[in-house]
Each structure stands twice: as C-alpha cells, then as structure tokens.
Write a protein that holds these residues in place. Structure first.
Motif, PDB file in Angstrom:
ATOM      1  N   GLU A   1      48.835  38.895  35.780  1.00 20.50           N
ATOM      2  CA  GLU A   1      49.923  39.249  34.876  1.00 20.50           C
ATOM      3  C   GLU A   1      51.309  39.118  35.499  1.00 20.50           C
ATOM      4  OE1 GLU A   1      49.021  43.029  33.030  1.00 20.50           O
ATOM      5  OE2 GLU A   1      46.918  42.437  32.745  1.00 20.50           O
ATOM      6  N   GLN A   2      51.403  39.160  36.823  1.00 15.24           N
ATOM      7  CA  GLN A   2      52.722  39.071  37.452  1.00 15.24           C
ATOM      8  C   GLN A   2      52.922  37.774  38.232  1.00 15.24           C
ATOM      9  OE1 GLN A   2      53.369  42.661  39.700  1.00 15.24           O
ATOM     10  NE2 GLN A   2      52.813  43.952  37.982  1.00 15.24           N
ATOM     11  N   VAL A   3      51.914  37.360  38.979  1.00 13.15           N
ATOM     12  CA  VAL A   3      52.049  36.159  39.814  1.00 13.15           C
ATOM     13  C   VAL A   3      51.741  34.880  39.034  1.00 13.15           C
ATOM     14  CG1 VAL A   3      51.212  35.017  41.923  1.00 13.15           C
ATOM     15  CG2 VAL A   3      51.520  37.487  41.888  1.00 13.15           C
ATOM     16  N   GLY A   4      50.869  34.979  38.044  1.00 13.00           N
ATOM     17  CA  GLY A   4      50.522  33.808  37.253  1.00 13.00           C
ATOM     18  C   GLY A   4      49.362  33.004  37.812  1.00 13.00           C
ATOM     19  N   ILE A   5      48.488  33.657  38.557  1.00 19.23           N
ATOM     20  CA  ILE A   5      47.296  32.981  39.087  1.00 19.23           C
ATOM     21  C   ILE A   5      46.359  32.670  37.926  1.00 19.23           C
ATOM     22  CG2 ILE A   5      45.253  33.324  40.548  1.00 19.23           C
ATOM     23  CD1 ILE A   5      47.920  32.794  42.047  1.00 19.23           C
ATOM     24  N   ARG A   6      45.695  31.533  37.983  1.00 23.08           N
ATOM     25  CA  ARG A   6      44.790  31.106  36.907  1.00 23.08           C
ATOM     26  C   ARG A   6      43.353  31.522  37.170  1.00 23.08           C
ATOM     27  NH1 ARG A   6      44.330  29.664  31.722  1.00 23.08           N
ATOM     28  NH2 ARG A   6      42.653  28.199  31.431  1.00 23.08           N
ATOM     29  N   ARG A   7      42.926  31.523  38.458  1.00 20.33           N
ATOM     30  CA  ARG A   7      41.524  31.775  38.796  1.00 20.33           C
ATOM     31  C   ARG A   7      41.446  32.532  40.119  1.00 20.33           C
ATOM     32  NH1 ARG A   7      36.376  29.632  38.223  1.00 20.33           N
ATOM     33  NH2 ARG A   7      35.254  29.206  40.142  1.00 20.33           N
ATOM     34  N   LEU A   8      40.619  33.576  40.152  1.00 17.18           N
ATOM     35  CA  LEU A   8      40.375  34.373  41.349  1.00 17.18           C
ATOM     36  C   LEU A   8      38.878  34.321  41.627  1.00 17.18           C
ATOM     37  CD1 LEU A   8      41.417  36.419  43.479  1.00 17.18           C
ATOM     38  CD2 LEU A   8      41.034  38.215  41.783  1.00 17.18           C
ATOM     39  N   PHE A   9      38.511  33.977  42.853  1.00 19.05           N
ATOM     40  CA  PHE A   9      37.086  33.889  43.161  1.00 19.05           C
ATOM     41  C   PHE A   9      36.762  34.534  44.497  1.00 19.05           C
ATOM     42  CE2 PHE A   9      38.841  30.066  45.067  1.00 19.05           C
ATOM     43  CZ  PHE A   9      38.120  29.894  46.237  1.00 19.05           C
ATOM     44  N   VAL A  10      35.484  34.912  44.634  1.00 14.42           N
ATOM     45  CA  VAL A  10      34.965  35.567  45.831  1.00 14.42           C
ATOM     46  C   VAL A  10      33.689  34.835  46.242  1.00 14.42           C
ATOM     47  CG1 VAL A  10      34.089  37.734  46.785  1.00 14.42           C
ATOM     48  CG2 VAL A  10      35.785  37.791  44.981  1.00 14.42           C
ATOM     49  N   LEU A  11      33.544  34.584  47.530  1.00 13.37           N
ATOM     50  CA  LEU A  11      32.319  33.999  48.081  1.00 13.37           C
ATOM     51  C   LEU A  11      31.621  35.076  48.896  1.00 13.37           C
ATOM     52  CD1 LEU A  11      33.778  30.580  49.276  1.00 13.37           C
ATOM     53  CD2 LEU A  11      32.457  31.042  47.208  1.00 13.37           C
ATOM     54  N   LEU A  12      30.419  35.446  48.470  1.00 14.83           N
ATOM     55  CA  LEU A  12      29.687  36.540  49.107  1.00 14.83           C
ATOM     56  C   LEU A  12      28.422  36.042  49.775  1.00 14.83           C
ATOM     57  CD1 LEU A  12      29.823  39.171  46.223  1.00 14.83           C
ATOM     58  CD2 LEU A  12      31.282  39.061  48.247  1.00 14.83           C
ATOM     59  N   PRO A  13      28.063  36.621  50.914  1.00 15.87           N
ATOM     60  CA  PRO A  13      26.765  36.300  51.517  1.00 15.87           C
ATOM     61  C   PRO A  13      25.643  36.707  50.561  1.00 15.87           C
ATOM     62  CG  PRO A  13      28.137  37.542  53.050  1.00 15.87           C
ATOM     63  CD  PRO A  13      28.829  37.574  51.721  1.00 15.87           C
ATOM     64  N   PRO A  14      24.525  35.991  50.582  1.00 18.56           N
ATOM     65  CA  PRO A  14      23.426  36.319  49.664  1.00 18.56           C
ATOM     66  C   PRO A  14      22.896  37.745  49.800  1.00 18.56           C
ATOM     67  CG  PRO A  14      23.067  34.176  50.648  1.00 18.56           C
ATOM     68  CD  PRO A  14      24.251  34.782  51.349  1.00 18.56           C
ATOM     69  N   ASP A  15      23.047  38.360  50.968  1.00 18.99           N
ATOM     70  CA  ASP A  15      22.527  39.706  51.170  1.00 18.99           C
ATOM     71  C   ASP A  15      23.545  40.805  50.859  1.00 18.99           C
ATOM     72  OD1 ASP A  15      24.190  39.194  53.293  1.00 18.99           O
ATOM     73  OD2 ASP A  15      22.812  39.936  54.823  1.00 18.99           O
ATOM     74  N   THR A  16      24.655  40.461  50.203  1.00 24.13           N
ATOM     75  CA  THR A  16      25.651  41.465  49.825  1.00 24.13           C
ATOM     76  C   THR A  16      25.015  42.482  48.899  1.00 24.13           C
ATOM     77  OG1 THR A  16      27.442  39.867  50.039  1.00 24.13           O
ATOM     78  CG2 THR A  16      27.889  41.825  48.722  1.00 24.13           C
ATOM     79  N   GLY A  17      25.336  43.743  49.112  1.00 18.51           N
ATOM     80  CA  GLY A  17      24.742  44.829  48.334  1.00 18.51           C
ATOM     81  C   GLY A  17      25.012  44.736  46.842  1.00 18.51           C
ATOM     82  N   SER A  18      24.079  45.257  46.075  1.00 15.35           N
ATOM     83  CA  SER A  18      24.186  45.212  44.614  1.00 15.35           C
ATOM     84  C   SER A  18      25.366  46.044  44.110  1.00 15.35           C
ATOM     85  CB  SER A  18      22.883  45.691  43.977  1.00 15.35           C
ATOM     86  OG  SER A  18      22.598  47.010  44.375  1.00 15.35           O
ATOM     87  N   GLU A  19      25.820  47.053  44.887  1.00 11.39           N
ATOM     88  CA  GLU A  19      26.965  47.861  44.478  1.00 11.39           C
ATOM     89  C   GLU A  19      28.230  47.016  44.419  1.00 11.39           C
ATOM     90  OE1 GLU A  19      25.791  48.679  47.906  1.00 11.39           O
ATOM     91  OE2 GLU A  19      23.988  49.349  46.908  1.00 11.39           O
TER      92      GLU A  19
END
Length: 173
Positions: free
Chosen positions: A108-126
């Motif tokens: 809403e302020q910076v004007g970014i179009r897409r935000l993404f995260v790359l997680l290891p496969p064993d990252t917790g379900s929380e």
C-alpha cells in the motif's frame, strides 16, 4: 511498529540475535554484527538485488523480529522476504503482526507487486499456517535451489500479490 533498522538499533539487535541463536541453535557468527551494520548502511529498495532491513518493534521499543527484503526485480516490483532466523524458527506469536504490517507497508505504500518467501521443506507447519493466514499461497517446490554446507537443498515457494492482498483487505473491511 515496523520501520527500517538503523545503526542506533544495534543494542536491541544484539539482544534479539542472542535470543534467536539460543532458540534456534544457530551457529555463532563472529561477523554477524558487522553484517548487520553493513546491511543497515546499504538498506534500500530501488534497484535489482537491493536489500532493505526492517525491524518489528513493540510499544516499548524492543526489537521483536528482523525482516530482510531483497528486491528481485525493480521492473516487476518483486520482493523476496526472509527472516534473520530463516532456518524455520520464527517466533509464532510475533510473526503474524510483523507480516501484516509488512504487507501493508509494501503493497500500500511502496507499491510492490509481489512478495515471496522460500522455505526449507522441513519448515514447521506453524510458520506455513501463519503465512497462509496472511494470504500467502503455496506456489510450488524449487528443486536444488539453495546450496549450503550440506549440498543442494529444495525450497518451497509461497507468495502473495498486491491484488490478492488488496482484495483480502477490502473483504475484511
């Protein structure tokens, strides 16, 4: 409160980093403080591969979380998010407010179009549940994407776009 980290935040950052090291069993980095200061000095999101260091602070000014962003492509306005403790150990109670504030700021302020995260496969379900609660969607698995001392590692891709965020916000209102 979410704001860019500054050199004056070094003392609060040290306390936070020590807590993260203990909680996540991170290896001690003798240069972690130097890396923090360099990252803060160059913190911006203007050109490809620029990095922005943000801190989530409570009302007393205590650093709760460090969020790091990398502008993958200035033209596409695509940003990668990662935490100081990206090994899959974000504190659950702090993650949701930090992410919500971050999405509001970026979309809403910076004007970014897409935000993404790359997680290891064993990252917790929380962590995954928290991302999904904010609106991130699982987009796939990137095979052999990350090289570390154990070899090539897979990463799960979760992303949120500005239209999806804005639609979600208007539905909540």
């Amino acid at each position: 409160m979410l704001r860019p980290l500054q050199r004056s935040d070094l003392v609060a950052w040290r306390r936070h980093y020590r807590q993260v090291e203990r909680a996540c069993n991170l290896p001690a980095h003798f240069d972690a403080e130097a890396r923090f200061l360099c990252a803060v000095q160059r913190s911006q999101l203007q050109h490809d591969n620029d990095h922005l260091q943000l801190g989530a602070f409570d009302v007393e000014g205590e650093l709760l979380d460090q969020l790091s962003l990398r502008l993958q492509c200035a033209h596409a306005r695509s940003v990668e998010l990662y935490w100081l403790h990206a090994g899959g150990c974000p504190q659950q109670r702090q993650l949701h407010p930090s992410l919500h504030a971050l999405c509001t700021f970026l979309f809403e302020q910076v004007g970014i179009r897409r935000l993404f995260v790359l997680l290891p496969p064993d990252t917790g379900s929380e962590v995954v549940a928290t991302l999904q609660a904010v609106g991130f969607e699982h987009e796939g698995l990137l095979r052999d994407h990350h090289l570390d001392d154990e070899g090539w590692q897979d990463r799960r891709l979760y992303a949120l776009t500005a239209p999806a965020w804005l639609q979600r916000r208007s539905a909540e209102s």
